[in-house]
Design a protein around this motif. Structure first.
Motif, PDB file in Angstrom:
ATOM      1  N   TYR A  21       0.829  -1.208   0.000  1.00 38.95           N
ATOM      2  CA  TYR A  21       0.000   0.000   0.000  1.00 38.95           C
ATOM      3  C   TYR A  21       0.866   1.261   0.000  1.00 38.95           C
ATOM      4  O   TYR A  21       0.633   2.191  -0.786  1.00 38.95           O
ATOM      5  N   LYS A  54       2.948   1.493  -3.295  1.00 40.30           N
ATOM      6  CA  LYS A  54       2.056   1.806  -4.412  1.00 40.30           C
ATOM      7  C   LYS A  54       1.622   3.262  -4.333  1.00 40.30           C
ATOM      8  O   LYS A  54       1.546   3.956  -5.352  1.00 40.30           O
ATOM      9  N   ASN A  89       3.935   5.684  -5.802  1.00 37.41           N
ATOM     10  CA  ASN A  89       4.048   5.498  -7.261  1.00 37.41           C
ATOM     11  C   ASN A  89       5.250   4.664  -7.687  1.00 37.41           C
ATOM     12  O   ASN A  89       5.842   4.914  -8.734  1.00 37.41           O
ATOM     13  N   ILE A 136       5.531  -2.125  -9.898  1.00 39.95           N
ATOM     14  CA  ILE A 136       5.291  -3.455  -9.338  1.00 39.95           C
ATOM     15  C   ILE A 136       6.616  -4.202  -9.186  1.00 39.95           C
ATOM     16  O   ILE A 136       6.836  -4.889  -8.185  1.00 39.95           O
ATOM     17  N   ILE A 191       8.344  -2.876  -6.050  1.00 38.40           N
ATOM     18  CA  ILE A 191       7.675  -3.378  -4.845  1.00 38.40           C
ATOM     19  C   ILE A 191       8.038  -4.843  -4.620  1.00 38.40           C
ATOM     20  O   ILE A 191       8.357  -5.252  -3.500  1.00 38.40           O
ATOM     21  N   SER A 207       1.350  -8.179  -8.492  1.00 33.08           N
ATOM     22  CA  SER A 207       0.340  -7.792  -9.469  1.00 33.08           C
ATOM     23  C   SER A 207      -0.986  -8.476  -9.172  1.00 33.08           C
ATOM     24  O   SER A 207      -2.057  -7.847  -9.188  1.00 33.08           O
ATOM     25  N   ILE A 240      -2.701  -7.023  -5.997  1.00 26.76           N
ATOM     26  CA  ILE A 240      -3.342  -5.735  -6.242  1.00 26.76           C
ATOM     27  C   ILE A 240      -4.605  -5.919  -7.080  1.00 26.76           C
ATOM     28  O   ILE A 240      -5.655  -5.349  -6.774  1.00 26.76           O
ATOM     29  N   GLU A 268      -8.144  -4.832  -5.219  1.00 25.53           N
ATOM     30  CA  GLU A 268      -8.348  -3.405  -5.431  1.00 25.53           C
ATOM     31  C   GLU A 268      -9.838  -3.132  -5.567  1.00 25.53           C
ATOM     32  O   GLU A 268     -10.528  -3.784  -6.342  1.00 25.53           O
ATOM     33  N   TYR A 301      -6.394   0.137  -3.393  1.00 28.10           N
ATOM     34  CA  TYR A 301      -5.908  -1.014  -2.635  1.00 28.10           C
ATOM     35  C   TYR A 301      -5.906  -0.665  -1.157  1.00 28.10           C
ATOM     36  O   TYR A 301      -5.278   0.314  -0.738  1.00 28.10           O
TER      37      TYR A 301
END
Length: 77
Positions: free
Chosen positions: A15, A18, A21, A24, A27, A39, A42, A46, A51
């Motif tokens: 969270y 993400k 910004n 993926i 992260i 991926s 999320i 979502e 999310y």
């Protein structure tokens, strides 16, 4: 690498990253997870509000409980 479920802490990290910004792939690297895992997490969790880690964790726990298999004791006797 063996599979383990995402923890609530990892979901909060997803969270936060993400929200900052990050990609993926970034992260996934930070959490030492596959990009497809992030991926999928999320995408599955979502909502219209985005999310939300606590909601995602609750939903994932419910999915696991729904798929639980109970062994009937008299089958094994």
């Amino acid at each position: 690498m063996s599979y383990t479920h995402l923890s609530l802490g990892e979901r909060y990290q997803i969270y936060a990253l993400k929200g900052a910004n990050h990609s993926i792939k970034f992260i996934a690297g930070e959490l030492n997870r596959s990009p497809s895992t992030i991926s999928r997490e999320i995408r599955r969790n979502e909502s219209q509000r985005g999310y939300r880690p606590k909601h995602a964790h609750t939903t994932a726990k419910a999915r696991r409980a729904n798929n639980a298999f109970t062994i009937v004791s008299n089958v094994w006797d």
